[in-house]
Design an enzyme around this catalytic site. Structure first.
Site, PDB file in Angstrom:
ATOM      1  CD  GLU A  28      -7.739  51.834 -22.446  1.00  0.00           C
ATOM      2  OE1 GLU A  28      -8.529  50.925 -21.744  1.00  0.00           O
ATOM      3  OE2 GLU A  28      -6.324  51.735 -22.247  1.00  0.00           O
ATOM      4  CG  HIS A  55      -3.224  53.656 -22.992  1.00  0.00           C
ATOM      5  ND1 HIS A  55      -3.997  52.604 -22.922  1.00  0.00           N
ATOM      6  CD2 HIS A  55      -1.920  53.311 -23.444  1.00  0.00           C
ATOM      7  CE1 HIS A  55      -2.964  51.535 -23.346  1.00  0.00           C
ATOM      8  NE2 HIS A  55      -1.910  52.024 -23.979  1.00  0.00           N
ATOM      9  CB  SER A  59      -0.148  50.854 -21.237  1.00  0.00           C
ATOM     10  OG  SER A  59       1.015  50.439 -20.735  1.00  0.00           O
ATOM     11  CG  ASN A  88      -2.000  47.419 -21.572  1.00  0.00           C
ATOM     12  OD1 ASN A  88      -1.549  46.398 -22.300  1.00  0.00           O
ATOM     13  ND2 ASN A  88      -1.868  48.604 -22.021  1.00  0.00           N
TER      14      ASN A  88
END
Length: 484
Positions: free
Chosen positions: A139, A127, A106, A177
């Site tokens: 992602e 991700h 992440s 993130n």
């Protein structure tokens, strides 16, 4: 996370090998999968035959050599670059040449992870969002050497599993993130600075922004120890001070207060009981009100509480409370300050509003160090009885909501300039991955980039914090407003 990804793969029709070094971990994963599919059957989302067939496609192993014939391997190790590189290095000597390695990292660089793999062109970032078996978003990111064929094959796999991929660059934190880790740290720092209680932060964010889950609830859910690891992985790459782990977070982890997993975290469970009756109030209008643009009930003549709409504070010690509406300024601008000794029956308030959107149901009350309890209780009662969600915060720039969201909006606008992802994909990621009702780009644009400039610039002027320096697009919007 690995257990959830295994469920996604098996549910997508793929033979799935679940590897862990621990037999106990594999048993827990198997039990979780059985429970998940059992609930899916109960709710009519799949038949018992489908559930049984899906579980049959999941095979457990503690022997890395069993992965030799896999076409795709997805690692979900904790955020440690050396450990991830070591695993891929071992797998490179075990797996067939065509095998694609994917990382669920992440925060870490896909290019750096691929550097230890011996097959840089066949490493890709995937991700998943937590919990992977429920959240659809993935992602997808390429390392510098990731081939188009590898990326497209991994993309097709996610779609075959009925997941929804978005493409993002190989930059720290990707989209989710990169926005979330600093934001969560800001939340912890606000608590540490005495801005308000964790409970009031959650109420403010849920009521003002429509988030399904407050940030303190989320932090307790993922664990403060996890937030420490995220910060420790994220900060050295970005050198963004907002990504650095807040001291309060480290102290709580040291004290064993990790969140839900330890039974104690940021949230205490203490909340104020809502008032059932309110004192009489009198409304005085000085200027246009952002909180109540259509005005509000004028109340009674000579009420025990005076409400000044549009500013215009006038001291009156005969009242239980004198409320003054705030915009970008602090309450001290109206009342004056006395080096931490200030406080009286004056209470600031603002109804949170995103630009020219309709005002929200959130009222942020502002107290000074020695604001009387009676004044605060009266102010709270006036708005709670009228049906508003009420929170209380210290007289600090931005109050709760704007203090927390303006740096995130600046980040999102900057990421758009840098080409991290499209505006649509950034918003989709936040909506699908975090349950936001709207994404940061949509929200800040709808609220007005010039208004964002005003709010951010006011907070930066008061704090000197570079995180509030208005992003370029907001600066341009402000210049265009002045030229119009």
């Amino acid at each position: 996370m690995g257990a959830g990804i295994a469920i996604v793969a098996a549910r997508g029709g793929y033979e799935t090998l679940c590897f862990d070094m621990s037999d106990e971990a594999l048993k827990r994963q198997r039990g979780s999968a059985e429970k998940f599919f059992g609930k899916s059957v109960e709710k009519g989302r799949m038949s018992q035959d489908d559930a049984d067939a899906t579980l049959a496609r999941m095979t457990d192993t503690t022997d890395l050599n069993d992965l030799a014939e896999c076409d795709l391997i997805i690692e979900a190790i904790f955020e440690d670059l050396d450990v991830k590189k070591e695993l891929f290095g071992k797998l490179n000597g075990i797996c067939k040449d065509e095998t694609i390695f994917a990382s669920n990292t992440s925060t870490l660089s896909i290019t750096e992870i691929a550097g230890g793999s011996g097959r840089d062109d066949r490493v890709v970032g995937m991700h998943f969002c937590l919990p992977a078996q429920v959240m659809k978003l993935i992602e997808m990111s390429r390392g510098i050497n990731t081939s188009d064929e590898t990326f497209q094959t991994a993309w097709a796999w996610t779609e075959a599993c009925k997941q929804i991929p978005v493409e993002t660059q190989d930059k720290p934190g990707f989209i989710l993130n990169a926005l979330l880790v600093p934001f969560n740290n800001d939340v912890i720092r606000a608590i540490e600075a005495g801005l308000c209680t964790p409970e009031d932060i959650d109420i403010a964010i849920k009521s003002g922004l429509g988030y399904k889950m407050g940030p303190c609830t989320l932090l307790d859910l993922i664990g403060l120890d996890t937030q420490v690891r995220l910060g420790e992985a994220f900060y050295p790459i970005t050198l963004d001070k907002r990504a650095a782990v807040p001291p309060l977070c480290r102290r709580m982890v040291a004290a064993g207060k990790l969140g839900n997993k330890s039974g104690q975290g940021l949230l205490t469970g203490l909340t104020s009981e809502k008032a059932s009756e309110a004192p009489g109030f009198t409304v005085v209008s000085a200027n246009e009100s952002r909180s109540f643009p259509e005005g509000m009930d004028r109340g009674v003549a000579n009420g025990d509480v005076t409400i000044h709409l549009g500013g215009g504070y006038v001291e009156d010690t005969s009242k239980t409370a004198v409320l003054v509406e705030l915009d970008t300024e602090c309450l001290g601008v109206h009342t004056g300050e006395d080096m931490g000794r200030e406080g009286s029956n004056a209470v600031g308030f603002a109804r949170y509003r995103n630009g020219n959107d309709a005002p929200s149901n959130l009222i942020e009350l502002v107290r000074q160090p020695n604001t009387t309890p009676e004044a605060l209780a009266a102010a709270r009662a006036v708005f709670e009885v009228a049906g508003f969600d009420v929170v209380v915060c210290a007289d600090q720039p931005g109050r709760i909501v704007d203090r927390l969201v303006r740096p995130k909006y600046n980040d999102a606008l900057r990421f758009l300039d840098e080409g991290l992802a499209t505006a649509e994909d950034m918003d989709k990621t936040c909506c699908m991955g975090l349950g936001y009702p709207d994404g940061p780009i949509e929200r800040v644009t709808r609220g007005g980039l010039a208004r964002h400039y005003d709010m951010s610039a006011a907070i930066q002027a008061a704090t000197g914090d570079i995180a509030y320096h208005p992003a370029r697009r907001a600066y341009v919007a402000k210049q265009r407003e002045g030229a119009a």
